[in-house]
Design an enzyme around this catalytic site. Structure first.
Site, PDB file in Angstrom:
ATOM      1  N   HIS B  10       0.820  -1.204   0.000  1.00  0.00           N
ATOM      2  CA  HIS B  10       0.000   0.000   0.000  1.00  0.00           C
ATOM      3  C   HIS B  10       0.857   1.257   0.000  1.00  0.00           C
ATOM      4  CE1 HIS B  10      -3.324  -2.629   0.802  1.00  0.00           C
ATOM      5  NE2 HIS B  10      -4.152  -1.608   0.770  1.00  0.00           N
TER       6      HIS B  10
HETATM    7  N1  ADP Z   1     -12.559  -9.730   1.899  1.00  0.00           N
HETATM    8  C1  ADP Z   1     -13.613  -8.896   1.751  1.00  0.00           C
HETATM    9  N2  ADP Z   1     -14.796  -9.346   1.300  1.00  0.00           N
HETATM   10  C2  ADP Z   1     -15.847  -8.497   1.150  1.00  0.00           C
HETATM   11  N3  ADP Z   1     -15.773  -7.179   1.423  1.00  0.00           N
HETATM   12  C3  ADP Z   1     -14.623  -6.699   1.882  1.00  0.00           C
HETATM   13  C4  ADP Z   1     -13.481  -7.494   2.076  1.00  0.00           C
HETATM   14  N4  ADP Z   1     -12.472  -6.729   2.513  1.00  0.00           N
HETATM   15  C5  ADP Z   1     -12.978  -5.471   2.603  1.00  0.00           C
HETATM   16  N5  ADP Z   1     -14.270  -5.451   2.218  1.00  0.00           N
HETATM   17  C6  ADP Z   1     -15.157  -4.299   2.143  1.00  0.00           C
HETATM   18  O1  ADP Z   1     -14.411  -3.175   1.724  1.00  0.00           O
HETATM   19  C7  ADP Z   1     -14.701  -2.076   2.571  1.00  0.00           C
HETATM   20  C8  ADP Z   1     -13.494  -1.179   2.677  1.00  0.00           C
HETATM   21  O2  ADP Z   1     -13.238  -0.609   1.417  1.00  0.00           O
HETATM   22  P1  ADP Z   1     -12.064   0.470   1.241  1.00  0.00           P
HETATM   23  O3  ADP Z   1     -11.997   1.337   2.432  1.00  0.00           O
HETATM   24  O4  ADP Z   1     -12.308   1.136  -0.061  1.00  0.00           O
HETATM   25  O5  ADP Z   1     -10.775  -0.432   1.122  1.00  0.00           O
HETATM   26  P2  ADP Z   1      -9.505  -0.590   2.117  1.00  0.00           P
HETATM   27  O6  ADP Z   1      -9.951  -1.428   3.262  1.00  0.00           O
HETATM   28  O7  ADP Z   1      -8.485  -1.287   1.283  1.00  0.00           O
HETATM   29  O8  ADP Z   1      -9.099   0.790   2.536  1.00  0.00           O
HETATM   30  C9  ADP Z   1     -15.097  -2.704   3.870  1.00  0.00           C
HETATM   31  O9  ADP Z   1     -15.954  -1.837   4.588  1.00  0.00           O
HETATM   32  C10 ADP Z   1     -15.793  -3.993   3.471  1.00  0.00           C
HETATM   33  O10 ADP Z   1     -17.173  -3.807   3.263  1.00  0.00           O
HETATM   34 MG    MG Z   2      -7.370   1.871   2.003  1.00  0.00          MG
END
Ligand code: ADP
Ligand code: MG
Ligand code: ADP
Ligand code: MG
Ligand code: MG
Ligand code: MG
Lengths: 212, 128, 128, 212
Positions: B10
Site C-alpha cells: 500500500h
Molecule cells: N474480503 C472482503 N470481502 C468483502 N468485502 C470486503 C473485504 N475486505 C474489505 N471489504 C469491504 O471493503 C470495505 C473497505 O473498502 P475500502 O476502504 O475502499 O478499502 P480498504 O480497506 O483497502 O481501505 C469494507 O468496509 C468492506 O465492506
Molecule cells: Mg485503504
C-alpha cells in the site's frame, strides 16, 4: 609495545584502522559472496570514526581507549558487526578496568571477555560460520600462551589461531547472520566477519611485537 | 535468467525499500516495486501491479509478495485479467512481505526455480 | 496516552512507509521510524534507534518491530545501553515487521497495554 | 427508466456517481472508525473516473456500460472496494451479455452474479461485517421481486433490503478486511462497504423508478 599502556593501546587501535583500510575491498568482496557486500565499508566507516575521536582526545587508560572504540563502532558501523565488535570492545574494556598497563593475563582475559560478549550478543556457536569461529580458537590459543608468555606472545598466538580458523570457515554452512539466508550456498566462502577478526588480531599482534 | 519478484504494498516507500534491501543480497534478480495507489497516495494500483508483473517476468516465473489483504485482492484481480499462460507462472506468496521478499530474492539469486523461491519466502520468519 | 511503536529497518523507506501505513489505522498512536544507517545508506543506526525509542515512549511502553537479525542486534544494544527503568517498558517483538507493526498500532490505538500490543503484533500474519 | 437500455444504464451509473459524491464524507467517516478512512475518497475517485469515461465515449449496450464501470473502478479505486465492486460489475456485465435492454429477471440475475463475484474475490461470508452483508439480502429480495415485478420493483426491493442489512452490520465483529484488525472494537460501527453498497442500490432503484 613497551608496556601496554594507554598510548600503546591507542597506537594499536590506529594500526587496526590501518589494517581495515588495507583489507576493506577484500572484506567487502567476501561479504558480497554470502551477504550484502558492506562488511569492508562498514568497518572502514567505524574505524575512521574511531581514529577521528582518538585524534581529538586520546583517553588516559587502555580501558578508556577500548571503551571509546566500542561506543564509536556501535554508533557508526551500521551492520551486524557494529554491535558485535562493539560489544567485544565494551566487554574487553570492562575486563581491563582502569589498569594503567595491561599484562599478558589481562590481555588474554580481555580477549575471553570479548568473545563471550560476541556470543551473548549474537547467540552464535562455533561452527555457525561467524566471527565466533575465529574468536573462540583465538581465545583458546591466547589462554595457553598467557600461562608463560608476554602480551606479544598472547596476541601472536591469538592471531595465528584466528587466521587459521577464519580460512576454515569456508567449508561451513552459515547458520547465523545474513549468510544463513543462503543455506548450502554459503559453503565454499570464507566468512567476512571471521576474516576481519583475524585481520584485527593480526594487527594487534604486529603492534605488540613492536613492529607496528 | 532467474525468477523475478514483485513487491506489492500500500506504500510506495515500503515497496521500494523492500526492493532496495532485497537487491543487496540479490543484485542480479529482477525485483520490481508496485507500491501505492499510483498517484502518490496510500493504496494499491491494479495498473501498477499489472505493469510490475510484466516487468519482473523473465519467462522463469514471478513470485509476488504483498502487505495487506486489499493488496491481495488487487493482485488476484491483475492475475485473473492477464493471459492465462502468463498468469500460470506468477505466484502470490503468503509470507511476511519484507522477510519473505528477502528470502525469495536470495533463493532466486541462487538460481532456484519458482517453487523453490516460493518455498523460501514461505519459510521466512526473519530470525536470521 | 498509549503504547508507542518503533519500526527499525535497514531501509529508511521501509521504516517510514510502515509508519505511514500504520498511522492510517492508528492516527493517535506515537509511531516512530528508525530506518537506515543514519546517513542515507542501508543499515541500522544505534543513535537513530535510541532516539526513536525515547521519542515513542509516552511512559506507557514501546513495542519495537525490526526487519532483519542485524537490526535486532543493534536494537538490543540500544536497550542495554539505556536506563534499565526505561528499558524495561520497551519490548522487542518477534513478528513480521510490516504486518506486525500494523496490528500493534491498531491494538495501541484501541488503548491496549504493552502486553496486548505485543501479543497483537505476534499474532499478525497478514491474512486480514 | 423507460426500458433499461444502454442510455438508461449509463444514466443510472451517473446517478450512482452523484450518490457517492453526496455520501463520501459519511463513508470516509465510517471507514475512519474501523478502517483507514479512505472508503469515501476511494469511491469518489473511482466514480469520477467512470463519469469521465462515459462522457468521452458512452458504450452501446448495458453490458458494455457495466464493463466500463468495472474496469475503471478496478484501475482507480485503490482500496479493497476496487477489486470487489470491480468484480461485481464485471460479473454483472458478463451475466447481461450483449442484451440491448434488461428485464427484471436479468437485473436480478446480474445482481446475483455480482454478489457471487464479491464472495469469490473476497471470501467473506454473511456475518463477517463486509459489503456481503448488504449484498446477500439484496439479492434474496431481488429474486423474490423478480418473480412478478418490474426492474424498478427488483431494485427497490434490493435497495430496501441492503439499507436494512447495512444498518444491521453495526453489532457485528469484523472477520474480513482491515476492520478485522480491530477485533471486538469493530462492534458498534456500520461497515463502510455495506453502507456504500446500500447507497449504490438505492441510487439504482431511484433511477429505475424514473425519479432519478
Ligand atoms: N474480503 C472482503 N470481502 C468483502 N468485502 C470486503 C473485504 N475486505 C474489505 N471489504 C469491504 O471493503 C470495505 C473497505 O473498502 P475500502 O476502504 O475502499 O478499502 P480498504 O480497506 O483497502 O481501505 C469494507 O468496509 C468492506 O465492506
Ligand atoms: Mg485503504
Ligand atoms: N549472530 C551473529 N553472531 C556472530 N557473528 C555474526 C552474527 N551475525 C553476523 N555475524 C558476523 O557479522 C558479519 C557480517 O558483518 P556486516 O557485513 O558488517 O553486517 P551485516 O550482515 O549486517 O551487513 C558476518 O560475516 C558474521 O561474521
Ligand atoms: Mg554485510
Ligand atoms: Mg549490511
Ligand atoms: Mg479503507
Amino acid at each position: 609495545m613497551a608496556g601496554c599502556d594507554a598510548a600503546a593501546t591507542a597506537a594499536a587501535v590506529r594500526q587496526m584502522a590501518e589494517t581495515i583500510e588495507q583489507h576493506h575491498t577484500e572484506l567487502t568482496h567476501l561479504d558480497r559472496e554470502i551477504g550484502d557486500g558492506d562488511h569492508g565499508a562498514n568497518l572502514v566507516r567505524g574505524f575512521r570514526a574511531v581514529v577521528e575521536k582518538l585524534d581529538a582526545d586520546e583517553p588516559g587508560t587502555p580501558g578508556a581507549v577500548l571503551k571509546l572504540v566500542a561506543t564509536t563502532l556501535i554508533s557508526t558501523v551500521g551492520g551486524a558487526s557494529g554491535p558485535l565488535f562493539g560489544t567485544a570492545f565494551l566487554r574487553a574494556a570492562t575486563k581491563v578496568g582502569d589498569a594503567e598497563t595491561l599484562d599478558a593475563a589481562t590481555v588474554s582475559d580481555a580477549l575471553s571477555a570479548a568473545a563471550e560478549g560476541v556470543v551473548a550478543r549474537g547467540k552464535a556457536a562455533v561452527g555457525d560460520k561467524t566471527m565466533i569461529d575465529a574468536f573462540e580458537p583465538a581465545v583458546q590459543a591466547a589462554q595457553s600462551a598467557a600461562e608463560e608468555g608476554s602480551v606479544a606472545d598472547v596476541l601472536e598466538a591469538a592471531a595465528a589461531a584466528a587466521e587459521q580458523a577464519a580460512s576454515e570457515t569456508a567449508p561451513l554452512e552459515a547458520r547465523k547472520g545474513r549468510a544463513s539466508y543462503l543455506g548450502e550456498r554459503s559453503v565454499g566462502h570464507v566468512d567476512p566477519g571471521a576474516q576481519s577478526t583475524a585481520y584485527l588480531l593480526r594487527s594487534l599482534a604486529t603492534s605488540a611485537s613492536g613492529a607496528g | 535468467m532467474s525468477v523475478g519478484l514483485v513487491v506489492v504494498s500500500h506504500s510506495a516507500q515500503v515497496a521500494e525499500g523492500v526492493v532496495e534491501l532485497a537487491s543487496q543480497m540479490a543484485p542480479s534478480v529482477r525485483l520490481v516495486a508496485a507500491g501505492g495507489d499510483g498517484s502518490g497516495g496510500v493504496g494499491t494500483s491494479f495498473d501498477l501491479i499489472s505493469a510490475a508483473l510484466d516487468e519482473a517476468d523473465t519467462g522463469d516465473g514471478v513470485a509476488i509478495l504483498y502487505d495487506l489483504g486489499s493488496a491481495l485482492l488487487t493482485t488476484e484481480m491483475a492475475l485473473e485479467m492477464a493471459d492465462p499462460d502468463v498468469a500460470e507462472r506468477r505466484v502470490i506468496v503468503e509470507a511476511p512481505v519484507v522477510e519473505g521478499a528477502i528470502a525469495a530474492a536470495v533463493a532466486a539469486e541462487g538460481g532456484g526455480g519458482l517453487s523453490a523461491v516460493v518455498a523460501a519466502a514461505r519459510e521466512a520468519g526473519g530470525d536470521a
